[in-house]
Design an enzyme around this catalytic site. Structure first.
Site, PDB file in Angstrom:
ATOM      1  N   ARG A 202       0.771  -1.235   0.101  1.00  0.00           N
ATOM      2  CA  ARG A 202      -0.251   0.144  -0.075  1.00  0.00           C
ATOM      3  C   ARG A 202       0.864   1.198  -0.108  1.00  0.00           C
ATOM      4  O   ARG A 202       0.396   2.274  -0.563  1.00  0.00           O
ATOM      5  CB  ARG A 202      -0.993   0.040   1.205  1.00  0.00           C
ATOM      6  CG  ARG A 202      -2.113  -0.911   0.967  1.00  0.00           C
ATOM      7  CD  ARG A 202      -2.966  -0.879   2.123  1.00  0.00           C
ATOM      8  NE  ARG A 202      -4.339  -1.550   1.617  1.00  0.00           N
ATOM      9  CZ  ARG A 202      -5.312  -1.822   2.411  1.00  0.00           C
ATOM     10  NH1 ARG A 202      -5.191  -1.831   3.592  1.00  0.00           N
ATOM     11  NH2 ARG A 202      -6.555  -2.387   1.858  1.00  0.00           N
TER      12      ARG A 202
ATOM     13  N   LYS B 299     -20.699 -17.281   0.733  1.00  0.00           N
ATOM     14  CA  LYS B 299     -22.342 -17.318   1.141  1.00  0.00           C
ATOM     15  C   LYS B 299     -23.224 -16.342  -0.042  1.00  0.00           C
ATOM     16  O   LYS B 299     -22.529 -15.204  -0.267  1.00  0.00           O
ATOM     17  CB  LYS B 299     -22.398 -16.562   2.591  1.00  0.00           C
ATOM     18  CG  LYS B 299     -21.971 -17.390   3.449  1.00  0.00           C
ATOM     19  CD  LYS B 299     -22.296 -16.608   5.120  1.00  0.00           C
ATOM     20  CE  LYS B 299     -22.079 -17.572   6.165  1.00  0.00           C
ATOM     21  NZ  LYS B 299     -22.073 -16.822   7.345  1.00  0.00           N
TER      22      LYS B 299
ATOM     23  N   GLY C 218     -12.128  -8.954  -0.705  1.00  0.00           N
ATOM     24  CA  GLY C 218     -11.930 -10.065   0.165  1.00  0.00           C
ATOM     25  C   GLY C 218     -10.832 -11.030  -0.162  1.00  0.00           C
ATOM     26  O   GLY C 218      -9.488 -10.350  -0.352  1.00  0.00           O
TER      27      GLY C 218
ATOM     28  N   GLY D 158     -13.775  -3.532   1.043  1.00  0.00           N
ATOM     29  CA  GLY D 158     -15.230  -3.108   0.719  1.00  0.00           C
ATOM     30  C   GLY D 158     -15.791  -2.077  -0.168  1.00  0.00           C
ATOM     31  O   GLY D 158     -16.927  -2.013  -0.762  1.00  0.00           O
TER      32      GLY D 158
HETATM   33  P1  AMP Z   1     -15.877 -14.790   1.055  1.00  0.00           P
HETATM   34  O1  AMP Z   1     -15.347 -14.308   1.893  1.00  0.00           O
HETATM   35  O2  AMP Z   1     -17.494 -14.837   0.874  1.00  0.00           O
HETATM   36  O3  AMP Z   1     -15.279 -14.428  -0.475  1.00  0.00           O
HETATM   37  O4  AMP Z   1     -15.769 -16.382   0.832  1.00  0.00           O
HETATM   38  C1  AMP Z   1     -14.432 -16.992   0.761  1.00  0.00           C
HETATM   39  C2  AMP Z   1     -14.384 -18.307   1.541  1.00  0.00           C
HETATM   40  O5  AMP Z   1     -15.202 -19.277   1.162  1.00  0.00           O
HETATM   41  C3  AMP Z   1     -13.060 -19.111   1.312  1.00  0.00           C
HETATM   42  O6  AMP Z   1     -12.369 -18.956   2.904  1.00  0.00           O
HETATM   43  C4  AMP Z   1     -13.471 -20.530   0.757  1.00  0.00           C
HETATM   44  O7  AMP Z   1     -12.567 -21.621   1.564  1.00  0.00           O
HETATM   45  C5  AMP Z   1     -14.835 -20.528   1.283  1.00  0.00           C
HETATM   46  N1  AMP Z   1     -15.574 -21.650   0.426  1.00  0.00           N
HETATM   47  C6  AMP Z   1     -15.683 -21.404  -0.903  1.00  0.00           C
HETATM   48  N2  AMP Z   1     -16.502 -22.446  -1.527  1.00  0.00           N
HETATM   49  C7  AMP Z   1     -16.625 -23.299  -0.564  1.00  0.00           C
HETATM   50  C8  AMP Z   1     -17.355 -24.606  -0.390  1.00  0.00           C
HETATM   51  N3  AMP Z   1     -17.797 -25.162  -1.380  1.00  0.00           N
HETATM   52  N4  AMP Z   1     -17.580 -24.833   0.858  1.00  0.00           N
HETATM   53  C9  AMP Z   1     -16.849 -24.282   2.034  1.00  0.00           C
HETATM   54  N5  AMP Z   1     -16.384 -23.171   1.853  1.00  0.00           N
HETATM   55  C10 AMP Z   1     -15.933 -22.656   0.570  1.00  0.00           C
END
Ligand code: AMP
Length: 402
Positions: free
Chosen positions: A36, A195, A355, A378
């Site tokens: 950064r 999610k 993220g 964000g």
């Molecule tokens: P996010 O912060 O919402 O972008 O989610 C990232 C996280 O989702 C990572 O730590 C991944 O390990 C997890 N992830 C992605 N696909 C899966 C899956 N099929 N089952 C469990 N965790 C997952």
């Protein structure tokens, strides 16, 4: 929207207040990743080349409006001076900045102490913004990553002084404009991650604007379940199946193709090297209660490669599987490499951010191949959600002088 850049400003002999993001990781009192800091150097050099004196305003951590010397920006001074090749004066308080001692006044660059030590910063207090404005002649915002918050040193200040985007902000804005606001079509996105619930607005905005949406990761499980699949112990959000169905309907209405995995790697433990098998994924899939999908399978990867080859622009947020635990990083790694290859061949503009995305693309060794990687978490996501970012809006020129 259009913005003034440093090229539009007369900076000769001026004090230039520069909002930067140097919220860097620190280990044992030493900056452990200078990315950064390195990224703001072009802005500071350009200001100095135009005869201006940069006065840096930044935050560090979350001191919540109180002085907390565990979060002093002094820790960044050595790395900042090394990156810039100049001495940088440090001012502990606004009173100190207002008094501007000779020693400080003679240094070519000045860094103010953590602006979040002042409660007025996050409250966007006009009195604090006025106080800051009196320290300079021009405001240059180079902190895209802080632009989704209306704070005194981002939005407030831009309303009070002639303002422009710094080089980093300029690069970020033009990359995001070319990816989402004025993309060369067909334009598609990868949205992965854990999610649906954290990315509803993003998905809703994207299906209205894109030609293709690749959904992966845990959130794909929720979409597959919404179509009738029973995915055993897979990560999914039963409460969001209606949302998933609504997003699919909206995509259909607006002509956005949704690409879901057609196969996946099913394991019985969430751990590196877990035994797994390839299973077909569709509405009729019935996994046993202890099986979980941790990555997309080979047919899905092939379909993603083929889909990428039809695109001219790609936006990427989130991994396609549990990329931290091999071999469940395969879909993310393979698709990221494909996107990087198409970009390097000049047939794709690819923009990624938010993220875990940067970590996932780095792990794939694909980050350098992308057109642009945003390190703003964000702010990048809010841009993808179609929101107006206050720090950016405050910089925009009125249509008459655009
Ligand atoms: P996010 O912060 O919402 O972008 O989610 C990232 C996280 O989702 C990572 O730590 C991944 O390990 C997890 N992830 C992605 N696909 C899966 C899956 N099929 N089952 C469990 N965790 C997952």
């Amino acid at each position: 929207m259009s913005w003034n850049t440093l090229d539009d400003m007369d900076l000769n002999g001026k004090n230039v207040l520069v909002r930067v993001d140097i919220n860097v990781p620190v280990e044992n009192g030493v900056v452990s990743d200078t990315t950064r800091i390195d990224r703001i150097v072009p802005t500071l050099r350009d200001i100095m080349a135009k005869g201006g004196r940069p006065i840096l305003i930044a935050h560090f951590g979350r001191p919540k409006g109180k002085v907390n010397l565990d979060m002093t920006l002094r820790v960044c001074l050595p790395a900042l001076q090394a990156a810039l090749g100049h001495k940088v004066g440090f001012v502990e308080t606004l009173e100190g900045a207002e008094a501007m001692t000779d020693e400080v006044a003679q240094t070519p660059v000045v860094l103010l102490e953590n602006i979040r030590f002042y409660p007025g910063e996050e409250q966007n207090d006009p009195a604090l913004a006025q106080r800051l404005a009196r320290l300079g002649d021009v405001f240059c915002n180079d902190a895209f990553s802080a632009a989704h918050r209306a704070h005194a040193s981002t939005e407030g200040l831009a309303r009070l002084l002639p303002s422009c985007a710094g080089r980093l902000m300029q690069a970020e804005l033009s990359a995001l404009e070319s990816a989402l606001s004025r993309p060369t079509r067909p334009v598609g996105a990868v949205v992965g991650g854990a999610k649906v619930s954290t990315k509803i607005e993003l998905l809703e905005n994207l299906v209205e604007r894109l030609d293709l949406l690749v959904i992966g990761g845990g959130m794909a499980n929720t979409f597959l379940a919404a179509s009738g699949a029973d995915l055993g112990a897979s990560l999914r959000e039963a409460d969001y199946e209606d949302t998933a169905r609504a997003i699919m309907a909206r995509a259909k209405d607006s002509g956005c193709r949704i690409l879901l995995p057609v196969d996946g790697l099913a394991a019985r433990a969430f751990k590196a090297g877990a035994d797994h098998e390839v299973v077909a994924l569709n509405a009729a899939t019935r996994l046993s209660g202890d099986q979980m999908i941790l990555d997309a399978g080979p047919q899905s990867i092939a379909a993603i490669h083929a889909a990428f080859a039809t695109l001219k622009t790609l936006i990427w947020n989130g991994p396609l599987g549990a990329f931290e635990i091999a071999p469940f990083d395969q879909a993310t790694v393979s698709a990221a490499r494909k996107a990087a290859e198409l970009t390097t061949n000049g047939v794709l503009v690819s923009v990624a951010g938010g993220g875990d995305t940067v970590a996932a693309l780095n792990q794939a060794g694909a980050a350098d191949g992308f057109s642009y990687i945003s390190t703003a978490g964000g702010a990048f996501l809010e841009w993808m959600e179609g929101k107006t970012l206050p720090g950016v809006a405050a910089l925009s020129r009125a249509p008459a002088d655009a």
